[in-house]
Design a protein around this motif. Structure first.
Motif, mmCIF file in Angstrom:
data_model
loop_
_atom_site.group_PDB
_atom_site.id
_atom_site.type_symbol
_atom_site.label_atom_id
_atom_site.label_comp_id
_atom_site.label_asym_id
_atom_site.label_seq_id
_atom_site.Cartn_x
_atom_site.Cartn_y
_atom_site.Cartn_z
ATOM 1 N N VAL A 88 2.245 -5.795 7.174
ATOM 2 C CA VAL A 88 0.974 -5.435 6.550
ATOM 3 C C VAL A 88 1.046 -4.009 6.012
ATOM 4 N N THR A 89 0.528 -3.811 4.814
ATOM 5 C CA THR A 89 0.221 -2.488 4.274
ATOM 6 C C THR A 89 -1.181 -2.563 3.700
ATOM 7 N N ASP A 90 -1.739 -1.388 3.354
ATOM 8 C CA ASP A 90 -3.049 -1.422 2.725
ATOM 9 C C ASP A 90 -3.052 -0.570 1.464
ATOM 10 N N THR A 91 -4.180 -0.582 0.764
ATOM 11 C CA THR A 91 -4.248 0.027 -0.564
ATOM 12 C C THR A 91 -4.649 1.496 -0.540
ATOM 13 N N ARG A 92 -4.822 2.090 0.626
ATOM 14 C CA ARG A 92 -5.131 3.510 0.651
ATOM 15 C C ARG A 92 -3.940 4.316 0.145
ATOM 16 N N LYS A 93 -4.225 5.465 -0.460
ATOM 17 C CA LYS A 93 -3.144 6.331 -0.936
ATOM 18 C C LYS A 93 -2.311 6.846 0.226
ATOM 19 N N VAL A 94 -2.971 7.247 1.307
ATOM 20 C CA VAL A 94 -2.258 7.634 2.525
ATOM 21 C C VAL A 94 -2.137 6.353 3.348
ATOM 22 N N VAL A 95 -1.092 5.628 3.071
ATOM 23 C CA VAL A 95 -0.982 4.234 3.491
ATOM 24 C C VAL A 95 -0.560 4.115 4.952
ATOM 25 N N TYR A 96 -1.000 3.017 5.582
ATOM 26 C CA TYR A 96 -0.486 2.619 6.888
ATOM 27 C C TYR A 96 0.299 1.322 6.712
ATOM 28 N N ALA B 257 0.978 19.482 1.741
ATOM 29 C CA ALA B 257 -0.249 19.524 2.539
ATOM 30 C C ALA B 257 -1.478 19.344 1.669
ATOM 31 N N ALA B 258 -1.514 20.032 0.530
ATOM 32 C CA ALA B 258 -2.659 19.908 -0.364
ATOM 33 C C ALA B 258 -2.750 18.498 -0.942
ATOM 34 N N SER B 259 -1.609 17.914 -1.286
ATOM 35 C CA SER B 259 -1.614 16.560 -1.852
ATOM 36 C C SER B 259 -2.124 15.541 -0.848
ATOM 37 N N VAL B 260 -1.659 15.636 0.395
ATOM 38 C CA VAL B 260 -2.103 14.693 1.423
ATOM 39 C C VAL B 260 -3.596 14.848 1.676
ATOM 40 N N ALA B 261 -4.060 16.091 1.746
ATOM 41 C CA ALA B 261 -5.493 16.330 1.973
ATOM 42 C C ALA B 261 -6.330 15.735 0.847
ATOM 43 N N TYR B 262 -5.863 15.890 -0.387
ATOM 44 C CA TYR B 262 -6.605 15.352 -1.529
ATOM 45 C C TYR B 262 -6.672 13.831 -1.469
ATOM 46 N N TYR B 263 -5.534 13.177 -1.239
ATOM 47 C CA TYR B 263 -5.534 11.713 -1.219
ATOM 48 C C TYR B 263 -6.282 11.164 -0.011
ATOM 49 N N ARG B 264 -6.247 11.880 1.121
ATOM 50 C CA ARG B 264 -7.025 11.433 2.271
ATOM 51 C C ARG B 264 -8.535 11.518 1.963
ATOM 52 N N TRP B 265 -8.923 12.574 1.233
ATOM 53 C CA TRP B 265 -10.319 12.704 0.816
ATOM 54 C C TRP B 265 -10.725 11.539 -0.082
#
Length: 434
Positions: free
Chosen positions: A287-295, A420-428
């Motif tokens: 399983v994966t999902d469509t979030r940018k910061v994917v699980y 760090a900034a990229s991850v924070a942006y995509y998590r937002w």
């Protein structure tokens, strides 16, 4: 279990779950030859597949690694196997033209088909299975995009994917966290530790020398090839293959400027209660999902544990610190696992690229293949094989990636200061369901 209770099992290990069944091999430190036909830097899937081709092709081959053989992501990944191509056909066509875009996607299909045939032909016992993959939509807009993609697959590049929602989705996965998804039935799984060990054994049987704990500190051009410096001595090599992916370092600065090392973190749970795995993962798909910061997650091969991965921090962190964060996401998706404990937690560096594509080619006389963007089990193996064939001079070594430029960015030298900034942006964006 209270919030402040210990979430770790008594036998917790800050090491990959796969290493329990396949410990890192003790290969000693073989004597280094003064010269070889082919020197391969990196002993993961890429390097070993390249070495298998060159060794079986009659070239003396030396595989060098700074750590244990396979210490990097080749034995740290989740064992999911896909077509490995992230950009869709339309995006690639805008960048490179329709013909090149189709060639790239065709390589993804070829890699997926080839790895199953290779494992069968080589009789590698690694729990390989075509179980399928569910890509789940975290909101309605994402589901609409997925459904549109499946409905517009180009002729000749069909995946066999099908859309699932409602009761059909519940039959796939025991959670209410998603509103729909797409099943890719040809995707597969394996045990990455056992797969790597099988490769290692076949490369050794083919006559290659494998030298762990022998970092290459410098590479110099010389008449007839290259000279590699290591703490244990120098080696002359006619050809060099760079197969370092997310662990690419200072001796190859051109490649280092083009690969972004990103930490990916995983946990394994303690064994589930009897019957629970069948309720939560009735089909046993990855399983994966469509979030940018994917699980990404799956059951272990014995269907007793959940293996759950993703990126849970803006910067790199200790696996003991990432484990509670991953577990919290797992419990959010599956509330019935609220009392589950963690038996293993680990991380590895995936090799991302600025265009989210793998790259293979030759620069300054040295061959390379890398940048699998977190989907490298099939593609690393496949491009490693193709790279080995290139060294042998075979036309079968050509790929759809060969004519692509390998982009970098100004001021980037291999340390992802922007991560760090990229991850924070995509998590937002993920929190806002964008």
């Amino acid at each position: 279990m209270t919030a402040d209770a210990d979430i770790f099992t008594d036998d917790f290990r800050a090491a990959p779950y796969w290493w329990d069944g396949t410990p890192r091999p003790d290969l000693g430190q073989p004597q280094l030859p003064a010269g070889v036909d082919v020197a391969v830097i990196g002993s993961g899937y890429t390097g070993l597949h390249a070495a298998l081709q060159t060794s079986r092709g009659g070239r003396s081959t030396l595989v060098l690694d700074a750590a244990d053989a396979g210490w990097g992501c080749s034995t740290r990944n989740g064992g999911q196997i896909s077509t490995s191509i992230k950009p869709d056909l339309a995006t690639l066509a805008r960048r490179h033209g329709t013909a090149t875009a189709r060639a790239i996607h065709a390589e993804g299909h070829a890699a997926l088909d080839w790895i199953g045939r290779f494992i069968t032909a080589e009789s590698i016992d690694c729990d390989f299975g075509v179980v399928g993959h569910l890509h789940a939509a975290h909101n309605a807009a994402a589901f609409a995009r997925l459904a549109a993609e499946v409905g517009n697959e180009p002729a000749g590049l069909e995946t066999g994917a099908r859309v699932v929602e409602g009761a059909a989705l519940r039959a796939e996965l025991g959670t209410d966290a998603y509103c729909g998804g797409v099943v890719y039935p040809r995707h597969a799984t394996l045990d990455p530790g056992r797969y790597h060990q099988g490769l290692l054994e076949r490369v050794a049987a083919a006559g290659a020398t494998i030298a762990p704990h022998t970092p290459v500190t410098a590479i110099a051009r010389e008449a007839g090839g290259f000279r590699l410096s290591t703490p244990r001595g120098e080696i002359a090599a006619r050809d060099v293959i760079i197969a370092t992916n997310g662990y690419t370092g200072a001796p190859t600065p051109w490649q280092r400027r083009r690969v972004i090392p990103i930490g990916s973190y995983m946990i394994a749970t303690e064994p589930l209660a009897p019957g629970l795995a069948d309720e939560l993962f009735p089909t046993g798909r990855t399983v994966t999902d469509t979030r940018k910061v994917v699980y990404y997650y799956r059951l272990s091969p014995d269907r007793r544990r959940v293996l759950f991965g993703g990126r849970v921090s803006a910067g790199e962190t200790d696996p003991r610190l990432s484990a509670p964060l991953l577990r919290a996401e797992l419990v959010r998706l599956f509330p019935r696992l609220r009392d589950i404990r963690v038996s293993h937690s680990w991380m590895g560096f995936v090799g991302y690229t600025f265009d989210t594509l793998a790259h293979a080619g030759r620069h300054d006389g040295m061959y390379y293949a890398m940048g699998y963007c977190g989907s490298g089990v099939a593609m690393a193996s496949y491009l490693g094989m193709r790279t080995g064939l290139k060294v042998l001079g075979s036309q079968e070594g050509r790929t759809g990636f060969d004519e692509l430029s390998f982009p970098t960015r100004p001021l980037y030298s291999g340390r992802p200061w922007f991560l760090a900034a990229s991850v924070a942006y995509y998590r937002w964006r993920d929190r806002l369901n964008l």
